[in-house]
Design a protein around this motif. Structure first.
Motif, PDB file in Angstrom:
ATOM      1  N   ASN A 139       8.451 -79.525  -8.568  1.00 35.83           N
ATOM      2  CA  ASN A 139       8.985 -78.981  -7.314  1.00 35.83           C
ATOM      3  C   ASN A 139       7.966 -79.082  -6.186  1.00 35.83           C
ATOM      4  N   GLY A 161      20.578 -79.295  -7.828  1.00 33.64           N
ATOM      5  CA  GLY A 161      20.305 -77.872  -7.985  1.00 33.64           C
ATOM      6  C   GLY A 161      21.256 -77.201  -8.954  1.00 33.64           C
ATOM      7  N   THR A 198      18.600 -72.268  -6.757  1.00 34.06           N
ATOM      8  CA  THR A 198      18.380 -73.231  -7.837  1.00 34.06           C
ATOM      9  C   THR A 198      17.632 -72.483  -8.931  1.00 34.06           C
ATOM     10  N   ASN A 202      14.222 -78.339  -7.343  1.00 31.37           N
ATOM     11  CA  ASN A 202      14.608 -78.003  -5.969  1.00 31.37           C
ATOM     12  C   ASN A 202      14.372 -79.221  -5.083  1.00 31.37           C
ATOM     13  N   GLU A 207      20.285 -79.306  -3.238  1.00 36.07           N
ATOM     14  CA  GLU A 207      20.184 -77.935  -3.734  1.00 36.07           C
ATOM     15  C   GLU A 207      21.514 -77.388  -4.246  1.00 36.07           C
TER      16      GLU A 207
END
Length: 433
Positions: A139, A161, A198, A202, A207
């Motif tokens: 992420n 997501g 999420t 991400n 998302e």
């Protein structure tokens, strides 16, 4: 002979730690300035032009391929066969949480200028990567480092997501539509009575999207529509879908424009951008355990933009504007499910604003638009408002609305403002300068 023996032992030693490394290129790490990009591939042979597009975003840096089975099939392809110079390509075959969180693996991912997820079983990725240090680094790679990321098949499936986890194995369209709560209809992102933004990866523009792959072999439209309906039925929320046929790729840059790559018209290669019909207000879909799924609104519960993929990705869909769709080169379809049977007919673009009768009848006006600091509201008796950005996130909420809204703290861009007044809901698009 000794050199050969040591080379043979290396993958065995690392495998005992939960991962195996296959390395090609310069062993000295370098740092470059990568550019954000996402590439989603449908699960068969990679599209060279799309992969080269993503590889260029690494800006000559180091590429890490993450997979849970297989070996070094991507190394030479990414390092030397696409005509894009990179410093190195390292494939990490991860077979456990211990492997995913091994300091060597974490260091390689932290220093990568591009991450690519191979195919396989997406539940392995979810089991090994979720809720640990590797998830955080992935992420960070896209949201802080703004570096490129992509995946094919299972690798594409985990980038949304929302996601089908395949925890209990795969599910066919027929099975999902026959019983939307079957044991193998396992969806990610669930958390009690609320739906988090999420709960795994991400990725910008994805998302609130659930992806699906191998869309033409076998046909997965019915199960994908059921997944979207499950989120709607369980949480009352709108989840969109993105899907690819097997030889199709979707590339998304910083502008949020999705370019579709394929070999149409030589082959029937399409991508699909799916959203619930914004004019459908009759409660939730018929989604009951052990009963056939139904979601039908004049044969158009779902509005779908179907785009043929071209060699240079000339056909596009704007992911900034699901509510105000802007596509190039595709055509609209209406999808619905009735008593567990999927249907698709020719359709037209959703008209989420102008078809709203409250918009037509209510005299509330907002100005100026575009707006820099203060948005004025005329003819408002009493009400509240919510402002969403183009990714569906709430950026401002006012419970007791006056005749002015201060938007000076919003970034420049397009927003959706939803005003509730006198038991009516008025939705408008505003542009913040």
């Amino acid at each position: 002979m000794k050199i050969k023996l040591l080379f043979f032992l290396f993958p065995i030693m690392t495998f005992s730690q939960g991962y195996t490394s296959y390395f090609t290129g310069n062993t000295t790490n370098i740092s470059t300035n990568p550019q954000f990009g996402v590439c989603l591939m449908g699960g068969a042979t990679e599209h060279d032009n799309a992969m080269a597009w993503l590889l260029q975003k690494a800006n000559g840096g180091d590429v890490v391929v993450l997979r849970s089975t297989g070996s070094n099939g991507y190394n030479d392809y990414l390092y030397s066969q696409l005509g894009v110079t990179v410093n190195s390509v390292e494939t990490l075959v991860i077979t456990s949480v211990a492997g995913a969180t091994n300091p060597y693996v974490l260091d390689k991912v932290a220093n990568a200028e591009m991450i690519w997820f191979a195919g396989g079983d997406q539940y392995n990725y979810i089991s090994y990567f979720k809720d640990n240090a590797l998830e955080n680094l992935i992420n960070n790679h896209v949201t802080v480092k703004h570096a490129p990321i992509g995946g094919t098949s299972a690798g594409m499936a985990i980038l949304g997501g929302r996601y089908f986890s395949a925890q209990n194995g795969t599910v066919t369209s027929a099975q999902a539509m026959a019983n939307p709560y079957a044991n193998n209809v396992t969806l990610g992102g669930y958390s009690g009575t609320t739906l988090p933004m999420t709960d795994f990866l991400n990725v910008p523009f994805l998302e609130n999207v659930i992806t699906d792959t191998h869309y033409d072999n076998p046909d997965r439209k019915g199960r994908h529509a059921t997944f979207i309906g499950r989120y709607r039925a369980d949480y009352g929320t709108t989840v969109n879908g993105i899907a690819c046929n097997e030889y199709v790729a979707i590339c998304i840059g910083t502008d949020g424009i999705a370019h579709v790559y394929g070999d149409y018209p030589n082959y029937q290669e399409f991508a699909y951008f799916i959203q619930p019909n914004c004019n459908w207000t009759n409660g939730n879909p018929y989604c009951v355990a052990n009963q056939p799924f139904s979601w039908n609104f004049n044969d158009g519960a779902l509005k779908v933009y179907k785009i043929p993929g071209t060699m240079n990705g000339t056909n596009t869909f704007d992911l900034n504007n699901w509510q105000f769709p802007n596509g190039v080169g595709g055509s609209w379809e209406n999808w619905s499910i009735t008593n567990g049977v999927f249907s698709s007919v020719a359709g037209n673009a959703p008209d989420c604003i102008l078809n709203n009768s409250d918009f037509e009848n209510n005299k509330i006006s907002l100005y100026p638009n575009p707006v820099k600091n203060i948005l004025n509201i005329d003819n408002l008796i009493v009400g509240s408002c919510i402002i969403y950005n183009t990714q569906g996130k709430i950026v401002k909420e006012i419970n007791k609305l006056s005749n002015q809204i201060d938007v000076s703290n919003l970034s420049s861009g397009i927003y959706l403002i939803k005003i509730t007044s006198d038991e009516k809901i008025i939705t408008r698009k505003i542009i913040k300068e």
